[in-house]
Design a protein around this motif. Sequence first.
Motif, PDB file in Angstrom:
ATOM      1  N   TRP A  29     -78.944  18.515 -34.617  1.00  7.67           N
ATOM      2  CA  TRP A  29     -77.804  17.667 -34.314  1.00  7.67           C
ATOM      3  C   TRP A  29     -76.595  18.495 -33.898  1.00  7.67           C
ATOM      4  CZ3 TRP A  29     -77.082  12.189 -35.179  1.00  7.67           C
ATOM      5  CH2 TRP A  29     -78.287  11.531 -35.430  1.00  7.67           C
ATOM      6  N   LEU A  30     -75.734  17.880 -33.108  1.00  8.77           N
ATOM      7  CA  LEU A  30     -74.499  18.527 -32.687  1.00  8.77           C
ATOM      8  C   LEU A  30     -73.443  18.400 -33.781  1.00  8.77           C
ATOM      9  CD1 LEU A  30     -74.314  17.209 -29.027  1.00  8.77           C
ATOM     10  CD2 LEU A  30     -75.190  19.413 -29.805  1.00  8.77           C
ATOM     11  N   SER A  31     -72.336  19.104 -33.586  1.00  9.15           N
ATOM     12  CA  SER A  31     -71.250  19.058 -34.555  1.00  9.15           C
ATOM     13  C   SER A  31     -70.589  17.683 -34.553  1.00  9.15           C
ATOM     14  CB  SER A  31     -70.195  20.118 -34.210  1.00  9.15           C
ATOM     15  OG  SER A  31     -69.522  19.757 -33.014  1.00  9.15           O
ATOM     16  N   ASP A  32     -69.892  17.373 -35.644  1.00 11.26           N
ATOM     17  CA  ASP A  32     -69.195  16.081 -35.722  1.00 11.26           C
ATOM     18  C   ASP A  32     -68.192  15.929 -34.594  1.00 11.26           C
ATOM     19  OD1 ASP A  32     -70.681  15.593 -37.948  1.00 11.26           O
ATOM     20  OD2 ASP A  32     -69.012  15.658 -39.374  1.00 11.26           O
ATOM     21  N   ASP A  33     -67.454  16.999 -34.285  1.00  5.40           N
ATOM     22  CA  ASP A  33     -66.446  16.916 -33.227  1.00  5.40           C
ATOM     23  C   ASP A  33     -67.079  16.544 -31.891  1.00  5.40           C
ATOM     24  OD1 ASP A  33     -64.371  17.501 -34.923  1.00  5.40           O
ATOM     25  OD2 ASP A  33     -64.296  19.635 -34.416  1.00  5.40           O
ATOM     26  N   THR A  34     -68.260  17.093 -31.619  1.00  5.66           N
ATOM     27  CA  THR A  34     -68.945  16.767 -30.371  1.00  5.66           C
ATOM     28  C   THR A  34     -69.445  15.329 -30.386  1.00  5.66           C
ATOM     29  OG1 THR A  34     -69.617  19.078 -30.169  1.00  5.66           O
ATOM     30  CG2 THR A  34     -70.776  17.487 -28.801  1.00  5.66           C
ATOM     31  N   ARG A  35     -69.982  14.893 -31.511  1.00  6.71           N
ATOM     32  CA  ARG A  35     -70.477  13.516 -31.618  1.00  6.71           C
ATOM     33  C   ARG A  35     -69.338  12.509 -31.456  1.00  6.71           C
ATOM     34  NH1 ARG A  35     -73.193  13.974 -37.293  1.00  6.71           N
ATOM     35  NH2 ARG A  35     -73.974  11.873 -36.954  1.00  6.71           N
ATOM     36  N   HIS A  36     -68.142  12.862 -31.934  1.00 11.40           N
ATOM     37  CA  HIS A  36     -66.994  11.965 -31.769  1.00 11.40           C
ATOM     38  C   HIS A  36     -66.643  11.752 -30.297  1.00 11.40           C
ATOM     39  CE1 HIS A  36     -66.263  11.485 -35.944  1.00 11.40           C
ATOM     40  NE2 HIS A  36     -65.719  12.655 -36.172  1.00 11.40           N
ATOM     41  N   MET A  37     -67.050  12.670 -29.447  1.00  8.43           N
ATOM     42  CA  MET A  37     -66.698  12.564 -28.032  1.00  8.43           C
ATOM     43  C   MET A  37     -67.379  11.383 -27.351  1.00  8.43           C
ATOM     44  SD  MET A  37     -66.588  16.606 -26.951  1.00  8.43           S
ATOM     45  CE  MET A  37     -66.181  16.243 -25.231  1.00  8.43           C
ATOM     46  N   LEU A  38     -68.370  10.767 -28.016  1.00 10.00           N
ATOM     47  CA  LEU A  38     -68.958   9.552 -27.452  1.00 10.00           C
ATOM     48  C   LEU A  38     -67.921   8.440 -27.327  1.00 10.00           C
ATOM     49  CD1 LEU A  38     -72.416   9.456 -29.292  1.00 10.00           C
ATOM     50  CD2 LEU A  38     -71.960  10.128 -26.928  1.00 10.00           C
ATOM     51  N   ALA A  39     -66.859   8.521 -28.118  1.00  6.75           N
ATOM     52  CA  ALA A  39     -65.786   7.533 -28.016  1.00  6.75           C
ATOM     53  C   ALA A  39     -64.935   7.742 -26.768  1.00  6.75           C
ATOM     54  CB  ALA A  39     -64.904   7.584 -29.261  1.00  6.75           C
ATOM     55  N   GLU A  40     -65.130   8.861 -26.090  1.00  6.65           N
ATOM     56  CA  GLU A  40     -64.317   9.188 -24.916  1.00  6.65           C
ATOM     57  C   GLU A  40     -65.067   8.978 -23.609  1.00  6.65           C
ATOM     58  OE1 GLU A  40     -62.850  13.157 -25.472  1.00  6.65           O
ATOM     59  OE2 GLU A  40     -62.314  12.776 -27.571  1.00  6.65           O
ATOM     60  N   LEU A  41     -66.264   8.411 -23.664  1.00  3.38           N
ATOM     61  CA  LEU A  41     -67.032   8.182 -22.442  1.00  3.38           C
ATOM     62  C   LEU A  41     -66.241   7.308 -21.469  1.00  3.38           C
ATOM     63  CD1 LEU A  41     -70.539   7.565 -24.040  1.00  3.38           C
ATOM     64  CD2 LEU A  41     -69.905   9.506 -22.589  1.00  3.38           C
ATOM     65  N   ASP A  42     -66.399   7.589 -20.170  1.00  6.62           N
ATOM     66  CA  ASP A  42     -65.647   6.864 -19.145  1.00  6.62           C
ATOM     67  C   ASP A  42     -66.546   6.714 -17.902  1.00  6.62           C
ATOM     68  OD1 ASP A  42     -63.677   5.636 -17.692  1.00  6.62           O
ATOM     69  OD2 ASP A  42     -62.642   7.506 -17.175  1.00  6.62           O
ATOM     70  N   PRO A  43     -66.942   5.474 -17.565  1.00  2.00           N
ATOM     71  CA  PRO A  43     -66.558   4.202 -18.185  1.00  2.00           C
ATOM     72  C   PRO A  43     -67.094   4.094 -19.608  1.00  2.00           C
ATOM     73  CG  PRO A  43     -68.009   3.868 -16.274  1.00  2.00           C
ATOM     74  CD  PRO A  43     -67.880   5.308 -16.448  1.00  2.00           C
ATOM     75  N   LYS A  44     -66.351   3.358 -20.433  1.00  2.00           N
ATOM     76  CA  LYS A  44     -66.760   3.243 -21.821  1.00  2.00           C
ATOM     77  C   LYS A  44     -67.947   2.279 -21.935  1.00  2.00           C
ATOM     78  CE  LYS A  44     -63.539  -0.444 -23.152  1.00  2.00           C
ATOM     79  NZ  LYS A  44     -62.376  -0.816 -24.004  1.00  2.00           N
ATOM     80  N   PRO A  45     -68.851   2.558 -22.850  1.00  2.00           N
ATOM     81  CA  PRO A  45     -69.954   1.627 -23.103  1.00  2.00           C
ATOM     82  C   PRO A  45     -69.468   0.434 -23.916  1.00  2.00           C
ATOM     83  CG  PRO A  45     -70.053   3.438 -24.641  1.00  2.00           C
ATOM     84  CD  PRO A  45     -68.903   3.745 -23.715  1.00  2.00           C
ATOM     85  N   ASP A  46     -70.309  -0.570 -24.045  1.00  2.00           N
ATOM     86  CA  ASP A  46     -69.987  -1.713 -24.900  1.00  2.00           C
ATOM     87  C   ASP A  46     -70.185  -1.376 -26.371  1.00  2.00           C
ATOM     88  OD1 ASP A  46     -69.578  -3.845 -22.790  1.00  2.00           O
ATOM     89  OD2 ASP A  46     -71.610  -3.196 -22.300  1.00  2.00           O
ATOM     90  N   GLN A  47     -71.221  -0.574 -26.647  1.00  2.00           N
ATOM     91  CA  GLN A  47     -71.568  -0.226 -28.021  1.00  2.00           C
ATOM     92  C   GLN A  47     -71.971   1.250 -28.090  1.00  2.00           C
ATOM     93  OE1 GLN A  47     -75.017  -2.756 -28.533  1.00  2.00           O
ATOM     94  NE2 GLN A  47     -73.836  -4.410 -29.474  1.00  2.00           N
TER      95      GLN A  47
END
Length: 352
Positions: free
Chosen positions: A111-129
């Motif tokens: 698994w990746l680090s927590d900081d990297t996993r948090h970057m899923l919140a920064e996807l653009d365009p953002k996903p629905d879920q």
Amino acid sequence: MNFLDGSLFPENQPPLVITAAPYGPEWIPSDFPEDIPVTMEAQIQKAVDCYNAGATVLHLHVRELDGKGSKRLSKFNELIAGVRKAVPQMIIQVGGSISFAPETDGASAKWLSDDTRHMLAELDPKPDQVTVTVNTSQMNVIEQMDAADIAGTSLAEPENFRAYSEMIVPSTPSFFEEHIRRLSARRIQSAFQFYNINSYETVERLIRRGIYKGPLVMNWVAIGGGMDAPNIYNLANFLRAIPDGSMLTVESSMRNVLPINMMGLAMGLHVRCGIEDNLWNQSRTGKMSTVKQIEQLVRISREFGREIATAGQAREICKIGVFYDTVEETLAANGFSPNPKGRHQGYLLKAA
């Protein structure tokens, strides 16, 4: 959930929401070359094919041109943008298990680090879920697989077998509370992956404390190996705990997928299929594409008399884009009893 008189009749059930998981990050293209897309164009077309077959939720992972799963957010952004353009109403659900993607041989479950996993919140365009796991757990995805299920595939290779059988999902409160906050700040829905009653109960406490103020949309993940076993007793126990206002999709592995989905179909729940979960037809005489799995569920559901959700209906059922202002509103909307008042609150007094 309450099952009152008539609850098994299709006219009293919501239309069926089918989640497609067509990208199968645990496999490599040679495991099923007919159904594992590699180019970006092919990955986008796979989403279109799943949508046309009847799936309205897309569980999304991304591959690089070498066939390995991608960890690059730029590739996720590219695929999300392509799917948005091709099938704009399809619900895009990014798999939070981005870290499954191998960087080197034998490292496929690191698994990746927590900081990297948090970057899923920064996807653009953002996903629905974005899928969210709660509480650290063993995730031995191979435990309930038969040797014949993986014979001749990359999962049968000793290093990959060891990596996936030894896999642990790291999800401590410092991770999942912050992850939920970041997703909610961007109005991305947390799609909770529940392995058992314990992980569900933790999320109820998060709702009661105001950490999560949105619809309770979840998967019951019945694959063994540290998660619930796929049987009616575990499912019934889980259903007794969750409120009527929640949305539940059932998920299992290999040839357990179809019978678990049939249970879900009959009970008014929702279903997930695709090569990420299962490669085989029910007799294991041949591999079965994601589209064929979707078409099978559509056919069976209609035999039950239960119609398939349109894209618009799926968005309403999943309450995409809906968030609440207060703890009280969140509890009421999801069908929970209100927080008790006038006495010691116990865990509710923890700092939010």
